[in-house]
Design an enzyme around this catalytic site. Structure first.
Site, PDB file in Angstrom:
ATOM      1  N   ASP A   1       0.839  -1.200   0.000  1.00  0.00           N
ATOM      2  CA  ASP A   1       0.000   0.000   0.000  1.00  0.00           C
ATOM      3  C   ASP A   1       0.875   1.251   0.000  1.00  0.00           C
ATOM      4  OD1 ASP A   1      -2.195  -1.651   0.158  1.00  0.00           O
ATOM      5  OD2 ASP A   1      -2.338  -1.507   2.349  1.00  0.00           O
ATOM      6  N   ILE A   2       0.271   2.371  -0.340  1.00  0.00           N
ATOM      7  CA  ILE A   2       1.006   3.638  -0.401  1.00  0.00           C
ATOM      8  C   ILE A   2       1.598   4.019   0.945  1.00  0.00           C
ATOM      9  CG2 ILE A   2      -1.065   5.055   0.013  1.00  0.00           C
ATOM     10  CD1 ILE A   2       0.103   7.076  -2.012  1.00  0.00           C
TER      11      ILE A   2
END
Length: 236
Positions: free
Chosen positions: A107-108
């Site tokens: 994920d970011i």
């Protein structure tokens, strides 16, 4: 060149570099391209897989599969392109980056080990649930955990809107709200959802290893290096 049939020179070079065919034509006119040691100025000339292509004296023939370890920082997405955020491929200084892909996304807001390759079969052995490739994460949680969470993770956790428990996971409590977790599947936001199922929340998540490949401690955030032969062979 992947193609065994003869190709136009400009097409052959554009396939193995980041140059457009117009840029290749310009380089040919400037006598910057050689084929088997001879300058070739006609971009429509035919070349074969066995021909040695050079630009400015540097060999251009496509190398074998590429494998990289990258230490992903916050704020980068694991995608080849994104209209809003920088991608992990932006951190690579490699020719033909568009042929590379991420083997096991993060994920970011998750940091740590990302593997990048252009070998589809190799990355499939990482991402396919059939191969049970383990991934280990460090997590900093909002609230402390007690030892009962270890057994819950070992038995599998019911995630919201899922029909099956997660596969058994190994949980190690390092200190109150700091843990290490190892999973062998890759459901959507799995680690965060597993702790959410226990009424907790992940504040920080960092991937430490994939299989036996461990993030190099000497690799700064945002940097990458080629994998060793042993690391590549470990994904089987």
């Amino acid at each position: 060149m992947a193609d065994s049939k003869p190709l136009r020179l400009d097409k052959a070079i554009s396939q193995v570099t980041d140059l457009s065919r117009a840029e290749v034509k310009r380089a040919a006119r400037q006598e910057r391209i050689t084929v088997n040691g001879m300058a070739v100025t006609d971009p429509s000339s035919k070349v074969c897989e066995t021909d040695e292509l050079c630009l400015d004296g540097e060999p251009l023939n496509e190398a074998g599969p590429r494998y990289f370890m990258l230490n992903k920082p916050l704020g980068y997405v694991c995608a080849t392109k994104d209209g809003e955020h920088p991608t992990v491929l932006d951190l690579l200084d490699e020719p033909n980056k568009h042929k590379l892909h991420i083997a096991g996304r993060l994920d970011i807001d998750t940091t740590g080990l990302v593997l990048v390759t252009d070998d589809g079969q190799w990355s499939h052995r990482i991402t396919s649930p059939r191969h049970h490739c383990e991934k280990t994460y460090y997590a900093h949680l909002a609230d402390p955990l007690d030892d009962s969470a270890i057994d819950k993770f070992k038995k599998g956790v019911w995630l919201n809107n899922e029909k099956k428990r997660t596969k058994p996971a190994k949980l190690e409590i390092l200190y109150r709200n700091e843990v290490r977790i190892t999973i062998s599947e890759g459901r959507y936001h799995q680690v965060k959802r597993m702790f959410a199922a226990l009424g907790n929340r992940v504040l920080e998540l960092h991937r430490e290893s994939i299989g036996t490949i461990t993030l190099d401690e000497d690799l700064p955030e945002g940097m990458y290096r080629p994998l060793s032969e042993a690391e590549i062979a470990s994904i089987a």
